[in-house]
Write a protein that holds these residues in place. Structure first.
Motif, PDB file in Angstrom:
ATOM      1  N   CYS A  64     -20.135 -64.169 -13.622  1.00  0.00           N
ATOM      2  CA  CYS A  64     -18.844 -64.844 -13.731  1.00  0.00           C
ATOM      3  C   CYS A  64     -17.769 -63.789 -13.957  1.00  0.00           C
ATOM      4  N   VAL A  65     -16.749 -63.812 -13.094  1.00  0.00           N
ATOM      5  CA  VAL A  65     -15.675 -62.825 -13.144  1.00  0.00           C
ATOM      6  C   VAL A  65     -14.361 -63.546 -13.410  1.00  0.00           C
ATOM      7  N   MET A  66     -13.578 -62.976 -14.316  1.00  0.00           N
ATOM      8  CA  MET A  66     -12.305 -63.588 -14.706  1.00  0.00           C
ATOM      9  C   MET A  66     -11.344 -62.507 -15.171  1.00  0.00           C
ATOM     10  N   SER A  67     -10.086 -62.878 -15.352  1.00  0.00           N
ATOM     11  CA  SER A  67      -9.132 -61.954 -15.952  1.00  0.00           C
ATOM     12  C   SER A  67      -9.620 -61.623 -17.359  1.00  0.00           C
ATOM     13  N   ALA A  68      -9.513 -60.352 -17.727  1.00  0.00           N
ATOM     14  CA  ALA A  68      -9.995 -59.909 -19.043  1.00  0.00           C
ATOM     15  C   ALA A  68      -9.219 -60.554 -20.194  1.00  0.00           C
ATOM     16  N   SER A  69      -8.064 -61.137 -19.896  1.00  0.00           N
ATOM     17  CA  SER A  69      -7.283 -61.787 -20.953  1.00  0.00           C
ATOM     18  C   SER A  69      -7.744 -63.224 -21.205  1.00  0.00           C
ATOM     19  N   LYS A  70      -8.692 -63.691 -20.408  1.00  0.00           N
ATOM     20  CA  LYS A  70      -9.161 -65.072 -20.515  1.00  0.00           C
ATOM     21  C   LYS A  70     -10.544 -65.145 -21.162  1.00  0.00           C
ATOM     22  N   LYS A  71     -10.873 -66.346 -21.620  1.00  0.00           N
ATOM     23  CA  LYS A  71     -12.195 -66.592 -22.200  1.00  0.00           C
ATOM     24  C   LYS A  71     -12.926 -67.622 -21.343  1.00  0.00           C
ATOM     25  N   LEU A  72     -14.192 -67.379 -21.127  1.00  0.00           N
ATOM     26  CA  LEU A  72     -15.024 -68.311 -20.382  1.00  0.00           C
ATOM     27  C   LEU A  72     -15.198 -69.583 -21.196  1.00  0.00           C
TER      28      LEU A  72
END
Length: 160
Positions: A64-72
């Protein structure tokens, strides 16, 4: 666990084979997204945070890849994938699957024969993404469009 250059070399080969323009930055080791953004001199938003998850029922892994400023959001990802037994891979599993220590996993599940899922937060943050390239001391900056073209991740909104 000791860092291994195998994944870094695979990323370089993938990018070069596809004629992708990228910048490589060699820096002091970083363990967190915040440390990485600071040493790169970029926004936390532009960091491509990659989390290896395991379906405990099938034993299969996903990235799972996301912006580092976000939380899964565990609730969202479990619902979207219809998988109640989805958990974060432990350090040993991360190393076995990716040949990376935690914090160095790049956003390319394809290198590991693992399906990649992308939250739109990484696309909406801007044109460029940054990530540790298999080593905590090596970062790559590249365009989000090039990333989408060569990785072709499944796009799902799993961050809140």
């Amino acid at each position: 666990m000791q860092e291994n250059t195998q994944t870094f070399e695979a990323i370089q080969q993938l990018l070069n084979t596809n004629n992708i323009q990228f910048k490589l930055l060699i820096h002091e080791p970083t363990k967190t997204s915040e440390e990485s953004a600071k040493v790169r001199g970029v926004s936390l938003d532009s960091g491509a945070k990659a989390m290896l998850l395991q379906n405990k029922k099938t034993q299969l892994f996903i990235l799972c890849v996301m912006s580092a400023s976000k939380k899964l959001s565990w609730k969202l990802i479990r619902k979207l994938l219809d998988c109640k037994q989805l958990d974060l891979a432990n350090e040993q599993q991360v190393y076995e699957v990716t040949k990376c220590v935690t914090g160095a996993v790049p956003p390319f599940g394809s290198i590991f024969k693992v399906q990649t899922y992308l939250d739109p937060s990484l696309i909406t943050q801007g044109d460029q993404i940054n990530f540790n390239a298999g080593l905590r001391t090596h970062s790559v900056a590249m365009s989000i469009q090039d990333y989408l073209k060569i990785e072709n991740p499944i796009q799902l909104q799993f961050c809140e």
